[in-house]
Design an enzyme around this catalytic site. Structure first.
Site, PDB file in Angstrom:
ATOM      1  N   ARG A 147     -22.232  54.544  58.575  1.00 37.67           N
ATOM      2  CA  ARG A 147     -22.338  53.873  57.276  1.00 37.67           C
ATOM      3  C   ARG A 147     -21.990  54.907  56.215  1.00 37.67           C
ATOM      4  NH1 ARG A 147     -27.763  51.883  54.131  1.00 37.67           N
ATOM      5  NH2 ARG A 147     -27.584  53.980  53.303  1.00 37.67           N
ATOM      6  N   TYR A 159     -28.109  54.445  45.187  1.00 35.73           N
ATOM      7  CA  TYR A 159     -28.706  54.150  46.484  1.00 35.73           C
ATOM      8  C   TYR A 159     -28.023  54.945  47.600  1.00 35.73           C
ATOM      9  CZ  TYR A 159     -29.550  52.093  50.913  1.00 35.73           C
ATOM     10  OH  TYR A 159     -29.849  51.974  52.228  1.00 35.73           O
ATOM     11  N   ASP A 210     -23.152  49.635  52.627  1.00 40.14           N
ATOM     12  CA  ASP A 210     -24.282  48.837  52.134  1.00 40.14           C
ATOM     13  C   ASP A 210     -24.176  48.701  50.614  1.00 40.14           C
ATOM     14  OD1 ASP A 210     -26.704  47.614  51.674  1.00 40.14           O
ATOM     15  OD2 ASP A 210     -27.890  49.026  52.877  1.00 40.14           O
ATOM     16  N   HIS A 212     -26.301  47.011  48.969  1.00 41.71           N
ATOM     17  CA  HIS A 212     -27.722  46.992  48.597  1.00 41.71           C
ATOM     18  C   HIS A 212     -28.015  45.974  47.486  1.00 41.71           C
ATOM     19  CE1 HIS A 212     -31.756  48.868  48.806  1.00 41.71           C
ATOM     20  NE2 HIS A 212     -31.345  49.146  50.017  1.00 41.71           N
ATOM     21  N   GLU A 236     -22.549  45.244  53.838  1.00 42.41           N
ATOM     22  CA  GLU A 236     -23.937  44.776  53.958  1.00 42.41           C
ATOM     23  C   GLU A 236     -24.531  44.362  52.614  1.00 42.41           C
ATOM     24  OE1 GLU A 236     -26.396  47.745  55.781  1.00 42.41           O
ATOM     25  OE2 GLU A 236     -28.225  46.872  54.979  1.00 42.41           O
ATOM     26  N   GLU A 262     -31.999  42.381  56.024  1.00 45.05           N
ATOM     27  CA  GLU A 262     -33.089  43.329  56.276  1.00 45.05           C
ATOM     28  C   GLU A 262     -34.360  42.953  55.518  1.00 45.05           C
ATOM     29  OE1 GLU A 262     -31.149  46.968  54.969  1.00 45.05           O
ATOM     30  OE2 GLU A 262     -32.337  46.951  53.128  1.00 45.05           O
ATOM     31  N   ARG A 283     -29.411  41.057  59.995  1.00 44.62           N
ATOM     32  CA  ARG A 283     -30.049  42.382  59.996  1.00 44.62           C
ATOM     33  C   ARG A 283     -31.560  42.335  60.204  1.00 44.62           C
ATOM     34  NH1 ARG A 283     -29.069  46.926  59.729  1.00 44.62           N
ATOM     35  NH2 ARG A 283     -29.615  47.643  57.649  1.00 44.62           N
ATOM     36  N   GLU A 339     -28.887  50.160  63.708  1.00 44.92           N
ATOM     37  CA  GLU A 339     -28.955  51.241  62.709  1.00 44.92           C
ATOM     38  C   GLU A 339     -29.871  52.357  63.213  1.00 44.92           C
ATOM     39  OE1 GLU A 339     -30.700  50.013  58.998  1.00 44.92           O
ATOM     40  OE2 GLU A 339     -29.898  51.746  57.923  1.00 44.92           O
ATOM     41  N   TRP A 402     -32.334  46.813  42.986  1.00 43.80           N
ATOM     42  CA  TRP A 402     -32.173  48.155  43.540  1.00 43.80           C
ATOM     43  C   TRP A 402     -31.545  48.064  44.921  1.00 43.80           C
ATOM     44  CZ3 TRP A 402     -34.537  50.349  47.956  1.00 43.80           C
ATOM     45  CH2 TRP A 402     -34.143  51.685  48.190  1.00 43.80           C
TER      46      TRP A 402
HETATM   47  O1  KDG Z   1     -37.301  50.188  52.451  1.00 44.92           O
HETATM   48  C1  KDG Z   1     -35.981  50.014  52.026  1.00 44.92           C
HETATM   49  C2  KDG Z   1     -35.015  50.598  53.029  1.00 44.92           C
HETATM   50  O2  KDG Z   1     -35.354  50.223  54.316  1.00 44.92           O
HETATM   51  C3  KDG Z   1     -33.622  50.163  52.718  1.00 44.92           C
HETATM   52  O3  KDG Z   1     -33.252  50.603  51.464  1.00 44.92           O
HETATM   53  C4  KDG Z   1     -32.650  50.736  53.754  1.00 44.92           C
HETATM   54  O4  KDG Z   1     -30.920  49.268  53.024  1.00 44.92           O
HETATM   55  C5  KDG Z   1     -31.377  49.988  53.878  1.00 44.92           C
HETATM   56  C6  KDG Z   1     -30.652  50.132  55.141  1.00 44.92           C
HETATM   57  O5  KDG Z   1     -29.664  49.427  55.297  1.00 44.92           O
HETATM   58  O6  KDG Z   1     -31.094  50.913  55.975  1.00 44.92           O
HETATM   59 MG    MG Z   2     -29.460  47.917  53.890  1.00 48.16          MG
END
Ligand code: KDG
Ligand code: MG
Length: 402
Positions: A147, A159, A210, A212, A236, A262, A283, A339, A402
């Site tokens: 990643r 991030y 990602d 995010h 992602e 996630e 995820r 991951e 975030w």
């Molecule tokens: O607690 C938040 C994290 O697990 C996250 O920010 C991690 O986005 C993430 C990832 O893809 O691992």
């Molecule tokens: Mg993520």
């Protein structure tokens, strides 16, 4: 067999973990993870005050009935706190069943569907050159999938990028820190990043990214389209996923594969995404999705729609969750990727485990149950410390995702 005792362990060997231990009258115990990053004590209290008294005396083999009891029986359904608590109980029950039957958990989920599990690492740097160095390092370590995130020119934080010299860890001690965000700067930067990565490392390495949760669907469509020449494995969390139909817009604009989930807790968070084929990878991971019992149903549903798994495996998934995910990955037909964000040595010492990484792949090990232990004496040396995930603001001060 009967459950005789259950208690929550909270430890912080570098970061906070909430672990559930369930003991039985036959001397066998099981471990479950209930860690919810930045909200750990809410799950611990939910378990201790509201769940554990209800499971004493039950047969740990009845994992389906206990799952339904905790989900339907609570009346108040879903949500990360509830589902992490149910997940902790459920995974501990599968651990007990595996140990009692003297077999690894993957055998209880359908047996081995593959020998090893493709894993991806996080590669980051404060700028593109530093990120390329990190990719080279991870290639050297054997990773076949990475990643890739990098600092964005003009933004002081973003991030996925470590502030100091150590590896990136999202949660920070104290109150939430503030990050800066500019969609324009990000969208200008990311295609340049991936152009350099492909130019340097060629086509073979699997590349992931990602977003995010930071883009609108149409912005994500633009990014996906611009990344198409670099053939990503996935893009992602392109957009916050409460609005599942938003992903239709992304799909209309790009063939870059999409991964999401996630932060999902139940199948209902992903139902429309999956049945409309808006995504390619789901995820969800055992801890935040109500354990293996529910996650297996999600995977089986996703399989019908060509959606593959990609379990969340950041450092806030304790080694108990990583082990549970690896057993799940081994068994389900539609496994995609796992991951892998390595835990600190302190965490690995508190949670001795059987799973291993070798040549780009992960292996759950063949120990009965999950193959993870909790060193309670060592755990006691790392008391809980409040920590939060950051918050994010646009350059004009508006709070954003975030
Ligand atoms: O607690 C938040 C994290 O697990 C996250 O920010 C991690 O986005 C993430 C990832 O893809 O691992
Ligand atoms: Mg993520």
């Amino acid at each position: 067999m009967k459950i005789t005792n259950a208690f929550v362990n909270i430890t912080s060997p570098g970061r906070n973990f909430v672990t559930l231990k369930i003991e039985t009258d036959e001397g066998i115990f099981g471990l479950g993870d209930g860690t919810l990053n930045g909200r750990e004590l809410a799950v611990a209290s939910y378990l201790t005050e509201h769940v554990l008294p209800c499971i004493i005396g039950r047969d740990p083999f009845q994992s389906e009935d206990i799952w339904q009891y905790l989900y339907r029986g609570a009346y108040w359904r879903r949500g990360p706190v509830t589902m992490a608590a149910i997940g902790a109980v459920d995974v501990a029950l599968w651990d007990i069943k595996g140990k009692a039957l003297n077999t690894p958990v993957y055998n209880l989920l359908g047996g081995k569907s593959r020998d090893g599990l493709l894993a991806y690492a996080h590669c980051t740097g404060k700028d593109i050159d530093h990120t390329l160095e990190d990719v080279a390092l991870h290639k050297e370590m054997g990773f076949k999938a990475v990643r890739v995130q990098s600092g964005i020119p003009g933004l002081s934080t973003t991030y996925g990028i470590a502030k100091g010299t150590g590896r990136y860890e999202p949660a920070e001690r104290g109150l939430p820190s503030e990050h800066q965000w500019s969609t324009e700067m990000y969208l200008r930067h990311v295609p340049q990043l991936f152009a350099r990565v492909r130019e340097t490392f060629g086509e073979e390495l699997h590349l992931l990214h990602d977003c995010h949760h930071r883009l609108t669907p149409i912005e994500a469509g633009r990014l996906g389209k611009e990344l198409e020449p670099f053939h990503l494995f996935w893009m992602e969390d392109p957009t916050p996923a409460e609005l599942q139909e938003g992903f239709k817009i992304i799909r209309q604009h790009t063939t870059t594969p999409i991964a999401v989930g996630e932060v999902f807790n139940t199948i209902w968070d992903a139902h429309d995404l999956i049945r409309n084929q808006f995504i390619d990878y789901i995820r969800m991971t055992p801890v935040h999705s109500g354990g293996l019992t529910h996650l297996k149903k999600v995977a089986d549903f996703a399989e019908l729609y060509h959606v593959r798994t990609g379990c969340h495996g950041a450092t806030d998934m304790s080694p108990v969750t990583i082990a549970a995910a690896l057993h799940f990955d081994t068994a389900v037909h539609n496994f995609g990727i796992q991951e892998l964000m390595p835990h600190t040595d302190e965490t690995n010492a508190v949670f001795p485990h059987q799973y291993r990484f070798k040549d780009g792949m992960m292996f759950p090990g063949d120990a009965p149950g999950l193959g993870v232990d909790l060193d309670e004496a060592l755990a006691a040396k790392y008391p809980y410390l409040r920590a939060y995930l950051p918050i994010n603001r646009k350059l004009d001060g508006t709070l954003t995702d975030w």
